[in-house]
Design a protein around this motif. Structure first.
Motif, PDB file in Angstrom:
ATOM      1  N   ARG A 214      -0.864  22.475 -13.001  1.00 52.31           N
ATOM      2  CA  ARG A 214      -0.531  23.758 -12.379  1.00 52.31           C
ATOM      3  C   ARG A 214       0.306  24.609 -13.336  1.00 52.31           C
ATOM      4  O   ARG A 214       1.098  24.085 -14.126  1.00 52.31           O
ATOM      5  CB  ARG A 214       0.238  23.541 -11.081  1.00 52.31           C
ATOM      6  N   GLY A 215       0.084  25.908 -13.288  1.00 50.87           N
ATOM      7  CA  GLY A 215       0.879  26.812 -14.106  1.00 50.87           C
ATOM      8  C   GLY A 215       0.408  26.961 -15.535  1.00 50.87           C
ATOM      9  O   GLY A 215       0.963  27.773 -16.275  1.00 50.87           O
ATOM     10  N   MET A 216      -0.592  26.198 -15.955  1.00 51.41           N
ATOM     11  CA  MET A 216      -1.090  26.314 -17.323  1.00 51.41           C
ATOM     12  C   MET A 216      -2.098  27.460 -17.394  1.00 51.41           C
ATOM     13  O   MET A 216      -3.171  27.396 -16.799  1.00 51.41           O
ATOM     14  CB  MET A 216      -1.751  25.005 -17.778  1.00 51.41           C
ATOM     15  N   ARG A 217      -1.758  28.508 -18.111  1.00 49.89           N
ATOM     16  CA  ARG A 217      -2.654  29.657 -18.210  1.00 49.89           C
ATOM     17  C   ARG A 217      -3.847  29.289 -19.089  1.00 49.89           C
ATOM     18  O   ARG A 217      -3.688  28.851 -20.224  1.00 49.89           O
ATOM     19  CB  ARG A 217      -1.916  30.874 -18.768  1.00 49.89           C
ATOM     20  N   HIS A 218      -5.028  29.476 -18.534  1.00 49.98           N
ATOM     21  CA  HIS A 218      -6.239  29.075 -19.236  1.00 49.98           C
ATOM     22  C   HIS A 218      -7.403  29.951 -18.808  1.00 49.98           C
ATOM     23  O   HIS A 218      -7.345  30.664 -17.805  1.00 49.98           O
ATOM     24  CB  HIS A 218      -6.555  27.604 -18.974  1.00 49.98           C
ATOM     25  N   ARG A 219      -8.430  29.862 -19.588  1.00 48.62           N
ATOM     26  CA  ARG A 219      -9.669  30.589 -19.308  1.00 48.62           C
ATOM     27  C   ARG A 219     -10.817  29.597 -19.337  1.00 48.62           C
ATOM     28  O   ARG A 219     -10.948  28.802 -20.269  1.00 48.62           O
ATOM     29  CB  ARG A 219      -9.874  31.671 -20.366  1.00 48.62           C
ATOM     30  N   ASP A 220     -11.654  29.610 -18.310  1.00 48.36           N
ATOM     31  CA  ASP A 220     -12.826  28.732 -18.241  1.00 48.36           C
ATOM     32  C   ASP A 220     -14.022  29.438 -18.864  1.00 48.36           C
ATOM     33  O   ASP A 220     -14.414  30.515 -18.402  1.00 48.36           O
ATOM     34  CB  ASP A 220     -13.141  28.364 -16.792  1.00 48.36           C
ATOM     35  N   ILE A 221     -14.588  28.833 -19.892  1.00 49.17           N
ATOM     36  CA  ILE A 221     -15.754  29.413 -20.556  1.00 49.17           C
ATOM     37  C   ILE A 221     -16.944  28.504 -20.257  1.00 49.17           C
ATOM     38  O   ILE A 221     -17.012  27.367 -20.737  1.00 49.17           O
ATOM     39  CB  ILE A 221     -15.534  29.543 -22.074  1.00 49.17           C
ATOM     40  N   PHE A 222     -17.875  28.990 -19.458  1.00 47.95           N
ATOM     41  CA  PHE A 222     -18.991  28.184 -18.996  1.00 47.95           C
ATOM     42  C   PHE A 222     -20.251  28.502 -19.781  1.00 47.95           C
ATOM     43  O   PHE A 222     -20.592  29.670 -19.983  1.00 47.95           O
ATOM     44  CB  PHE A 222     -19.251  28.417 -17.499  1.00 47.95           C
ATOM     45  N   GLU A 223     -20.934  27.451 -20.224  1.00 45.93           N
ATOM     46  CA  GLU A 223     -22.210  27.602 -20.913  1.00 45.93           C
ATOM     47  C   GLU A 223     -23.315  27.559 -19.856  1.00 45.93           C
ATOM     48  O   GLU A 223     -23.732  26.485 -19.408  1.00 45.93           O
ATOM     49  CB  GLU A 223     -22.384  26.487 -21.948  1.00 45.93           C
ATOM     50  N   LEU A 224     -23.773  28.747 -19.435  1.00 43.68           N
ATOM     51  CA  LEU A 224     -24.716  28.829 -18.322  1.00 43.68           C
ATOM     52  C   LEU A 224     -26.155  28.560 -18.728  1.00 43.68           C
ATOM     53  O   LEU A 224     -27.001  28.276 -17.892  1.00 43.68           O
ATOM     54  CB  LEU A 224     -24.619  30.210 -17.678  1.00 43.68           C
ATOM     55  N   LYS A 225     -26.464  28.651 -20.014  1.00 43.86           N
ATOM     56  CA  LYS A 225     -27.849  28.498 -20.455  1.00 43.86           C
ATOM     57  C   LYS A 225     -28.372  27.084 -20.244  1.00 43.86           C
ATOM     58  O   LYS A 225     -29.578  26.864 -20.202  1.00 43.86           O
ATOM     59  CB  LYS A 225     -27.970  28.877 -21.932  1.00 43.86           C
ATOM     60  N   THR A 226     -27.463  26.122 -20.139  1.00 42.01           N
ATOM     61  CA  THR A 226     -27.890  24.731 -20.040  1.00 42.01           C
ATOM     62  C   THR A 226     -27.911  24.221 -18.603  1.00 42.01           C
ATOM     63  O   THR A 226     -28.022  23.034 -18.374  1.00 42.01           O
ATOM     64  CB  THR A 226     -26.954  23.837 -20.885  1.00 42.01           C
ATOM     65  N   GLY A 227     -27.811  25.118 -17.620  1.00 40.25           N
ATOM     66  CA  GLY A 227     -27.842  24.692 -16.232  1.00 40.25           C
ATOM     67  C   GLY A 227     -26.529  24.089 -15.802  1.00 40.25           C
ATOM     68  O   GLY A 227     -26.448  22.905 -15.492  1.00 40.25           O
ATOM     69  N   LEU A 228     -25.508  24.907 -15.777  1.00 41.08           N
ATOM     70  CA  LEU A 228     -24.162  24.427 -15.496  1.00 41.08           C
ATOM     71  C   LEU A 228     -24.012  23.930 -14.059  1.00 41.08           C
ATOM     72  O   LEU A 228     -24.463  24.557 -13.111  1.00 41.08           O
ATOM     73  CB  LEU A 228     -23.148  25.553 -15.730  1.00 41.08           C
ATOM     74  N   GLU A 229     -23.365  22.775 -13.930  1.00 38.54           N
ATOM     75  CA  GLU A 229     -22.961  22.253 -12.624  1.00 38.54           C
ATOM     76  C   GLU A 229     -21.659  21.493 -12.833  1.00 38.54           C
ATOM     77  O   GLU A 229     -21.593  20.560 -13.634  1.00 38.54           O
ATOM     78  CB  GLU A 229     -24.035  21.334 -12.039  1.00 38.54           C
ATOM     79  N   VAL A 230     -20.616  21.924 -12.131  1.00 36.99           N
ATOM     80  CA  VAL A 230     -19.313  21.265 -12.265  1.00 36.99           C
ATOM     81  C   VAL A 230     -18.782  20.916 -10.887  1.00 36.99           C
ATOM     82  O   VAL A 230     -19.128  21.541  -9.877  1.00 36.99           O
ATOM     83  CB  VAL A 230     -18.291  22.149 -13.017  1.00 36.99           C
ATOM     84  N   PHE A 231     -17.905  19.911 -10.885  1.00 31.48           N
ATOM     85  CA  PHE A 231     -17.266  19.460  -9.656  1.00 31.48           C
ATOM     86  C   PHE A 231     -15.764  19.654  -9.830  1.00 31.48           C
ATOM     87  O   PHE A 231     -15.190  19.226 -10.835  1.00 31.48           O
ATOM     88  CB  PHE A 231     -17.606  17.990  -9.407  1.00 31.48           C
ATOM     89  N   LEU A 232     -15.123  20.331  -8.863  1.00 29.39           N
ATOM     90  CA  LEU A 232     -13.709  20.676  -8.975  1.00 29.39           C
ATOM     91  C   LEU A 232     -12.911  20.100  -7.815  1.00 29.39           C
ATOM     92  O   LEU A 232     -13.354  20.144  -6.656  1.00 29.39           O
ATOM     93  CB  LEU A 232     -13.523  22.194  -8.986  1.00 29.39           C
TER      94      LEU A 232
END
Length: 267
Positions: A68-86
């Protein structure tokens, strides 16, 4: 029966669980969460870029932990069929864990722990979280998962094992410092070489040696100077130059303060 010493860890609280097939709305912006985040890649690739410049990459079947509190940016590679679990969660032991663990610490899990982790994540993905009982069971699985992480970071109950990651980073930084000892070495240079932020490098030195970056650099310079004077018989001026001091008089003062003896008296 042999008594077993163990540490009781608090139960985590799950805030939300989601499975994403597309990037979220904040993917282009730096942001910070009010809870811890577990990000597991099912397919595709995710790069987590910290505002400090550090970058962590997760490929299929890899998991990142973001405090928590860690400033970050999520960069997703959509060309490969992205699927993530959060999984977003809160955990009272997280501050202690993330004081030592890096976001990609799970990449170095052994095969047994990695298989156990993947099994737990599969169970998470299959659950519906439709009842309080299901949520309680899910928090139990999360506690199990975090126990694996805790054991991996801190070892089998060893408080010193948690410094392994930082010890390796500090040792890597010292190799650069030794190779450039005659130069004006700065924290920014070493951090860039190690591909980490200034803050991470400072934390590594503090945990690995209990010393600041400047104190560690000074100790390296002094130890090398002692070796050059004692074993190679160099004069003070030449020794000062090779150890990164432009002023031999200043070098002598630092040396005497460090060893309680003048460099002229080393033979």
């Amino acid at each position: 029966m042999v008594p077993v010493k163990h540490q009781h860890l608090p139960m985590p609280q799950i805030i939300n669980v989601s499975r994403l097939f597309v990037s979220p709305k904040y993917k282009l912006d730096f942001h910070e969460d009010a809870s811890e985040e577990l990000l597991h890649v099912i397919s595709g690739q995710v790069r987590v870029l910290l505002e400090s410049g550090e970058e962590y990459v997760a490929n299929p079947c890899e998991t990142l932990l973001i405090p928590r509190g860690m400033r970050h940016r999520d960069i997703f590679e959509l060309k490969t069929g992205l699927e993530v679990f959060l999984i977003h969660f809160k955990w009272k032991a997280s501050a202690r864990l993330f004081d030592y663990a890096l976001p990609d610490c799970l990449k170095t899990l052994g095969s047994k722990d990695k298989n156990e982790l993947l099994l737990l994540l599969d169970m998470f993905r299959l659950d519906t979280y439709s009842t309080p009982e299901n949520l309680t069971a899910a928090e139990g699985r999360l506690a199990h998962l975090l126990g694996i992480v805790w054991r991996h970071v801190f070892g089998n109950g060893s408080e010193n094992a948690g410094t392994d990651t930082y010890s390796r980073l500090a040792a890597y930084a010292r190799t650069y410092m030794m190779a450039h000892l005659a130069e004006n070495i700065t924290l920014d240079q070493v951090a860039a070489y190690c591909k980490v932020s200034r803050a991470t490098l400072l934390r590594a030195f503090r945990h690995a040696s209990g010393m600041s970056f400047n104190a560690c650099l000074r100790a390296i310079r002094m130890n090398e100077a002692y070796s050059l004077l004692k074993e190679r018989g160099l004069n003070v001026t030449e020794c000062a130059r090779l150890c990164g001091f432009a002023d031999a008089a200043y070098f002598s003062r630092v040396f005497k303060k460090h060893f309680s003896v003048s460099p002229k008296n080393i033979d």
